[in-house]
Design a protein around this motif. Sequence first.
Motif, PDB file in Angstrom:
ATOM      1  N   VAL A 118      49.146  10.386  40.539  1.00 24.45           N
ATOM      2  CA  VAL A 118      48.579  11.684  40.917  1.00 24.45           C
ATOM      3  C   VAL A 118      47.062  11.581  40.902  1.00 24.45           C
ATOM      4  N   LEU A 119      46.450  11.775  42.067  1.00 22.52           N
ATOM      5  CA  LEU A 119      44.996  11.855  42.177  1.00 22.52           C
ATOM      6  C   LEU A 119      44.651  13.291  42.517  1.00 22.52           C
ATOM      7  N   ALA A 172      54.330   9.769  35.177  1.00 25.77           N
ATOM      8  CA  ALA A 172      53.154   9.965  36.034  1.00 25.77           C
ATOM      9  C   ALA A 172      51.922   9.298  35.438  1.00 25.77           C
ATOM     10  N   ARG A 173      51.099   8.757  36.315  1.00 27.01           N
ATOM     11  CA  ARG A 173      49.783   8.228  35.972  1.00 27.01           C
ATOM     12  C   ARG A 173      48.765   9.092  36.715  1.00 27.01           C
ATOM     13  N   VAL A 174      47.823   9.677  35.986  1.00 27.87           N
ATOM     14  CA  VAL A 174      46.963  10.715  36.549  1.00 27.87           C
ATOM     15  C   VAL A 174      45.495  10.318  36.476  1.00 27.87           C
ATOM     16  N   VAL A 175      44.761  10.581  37.561  1.00 25.86           N
ATOM     17  CA  VAL A 175      43.308  10.498  37.576  1.00 25.86           C
ATOM     18  C   VAL A 175      42.785  11.819  38.131  1.00 25.86           C
ATOM     19  N   ASN A 176      41.899  12.470  37.381  1.00 31.11           N
ATOM     20  CA  ASN A 176      41.275  13.719  37.808  1.00 31.11           C
ATOM     21  C   ASN A 176      39.818  13.466  38.187  1.00 31.11           C
ATOM     22  N   VAL A 193      53.058   8.745  45.495  1.00 32.08           N
ATOM     23  CA  VAL A 193      51.621   8.979  45.419  1.00 32.08           C
ATOM     24  C   VAL A 193      51.349  10.410  45.867  1.00 32.08           C
ATOM     25  N   THR A 194      50.743  11.194  44.987  1.00 33.15           N
ATOM     26  CA  THR A 194      50.377  12.573  45.294  1.00 33.15           C
ATOM     27  C   THR A 194      48.863  12.701  45.250  1.00 33.15           C
TER      28      THR A 194
END
Length: 358
Positions: free
Chosen positions: A86-87, A133-137, A191-192
């Motif tokens: 998740v980007l 989930a792997r998240v980058v904000n 990929v979101t």
Amino acid sequence: LRITQDDKLIWRSSDYNQPIKLGPDGKTKIIVRDIQSSNSIGDRKEWGDKSVFAAYVYDKKGTRSRSVSVYADLAYSANPEPQSFVLSIGVSNYDADGWDLSYAANDALAFSKAFGQGLVHRPNRKDDYRIPARVVNLISDDSESTHYSPATKENIVAALKSLTGSFNSESPEVNVKGLENFRESGWDDIVTIVFSGHGISYGGQFYLLPQDTLDRPINELSQEMLRSALSSDELRSLLAPLRANHIILVLDACYSGASVTADNEFQGIPDFGDSFGQLIFDKKMTVIAASSADSVTVESDAVGHGLLTFAMLVEGVGEGMADSSSKDGIITLSELFDYARKRVPNLYSAIASNRFQG
């Protein structure tokens, strides 16, 4: 030239406009190397099934040729663990004067929280499992938080490149917090990508405006300003190498250029241009974008969010209004997106005419 495996794009010619020359007999031979085919078992595969490889081309008018298919026996192996990447990008505070938004950053964080909890995969009605989930904000607001990096163009490009394995992690110019959570996506991954902020449709392309878009009034377009934004052509080049079979693009962006048709159906896809539109088709991407034909902004004090975020997360998920098909207490992504596509134009109309009751 496009090559698919089991209806999923695995290779395309590097130049969308590169012609293919035919011989006197109307035929040609093309040797393609370095194709990364999938040997994992997706939703449609069973042990022992043959894999279907197909090739087709487009002419200058965009007409697709007949597909030529071959079947192959592959030694399938299950992907160790599908991942959801998740980007989430939100820009409330811009470097340029007069561009700031009220809710974009918070909306992006809301999407990050919702999708960051992971998705539940249901190959059948019995065996559910959660995909972590792997998240980058990438968030630009006035909070001065140390938990995420700003939504600059350089940071956005770095995060997208990391999902295709093309980012140089030793680059001293880029320092994106949490980027170590990302890796090159695999075939069974999801990929979101969420963008909440300003966007502009111009000259047959769509431009996402990062925090550091060139400081000009938003209604005074220039080539310098557009080059500092992220164009749909640039986005196509960044997303084309993605191997993930499931790509979701959510744009809660002002000036997105989506339209409400005469029968009040939300089109949901802005004017990306032909090449990006082709990529959406080839990769079977899920794309949903928010704005109406005549709206300048898609966020409202009446709901405290962008309209797409409000429809999807507050009403659709929070109030369960997207659980429309079987009322089984489970909201699928298809249900969520279908609800948003129908709800956003009605929501905009109600707010614009002061008929909205929260």
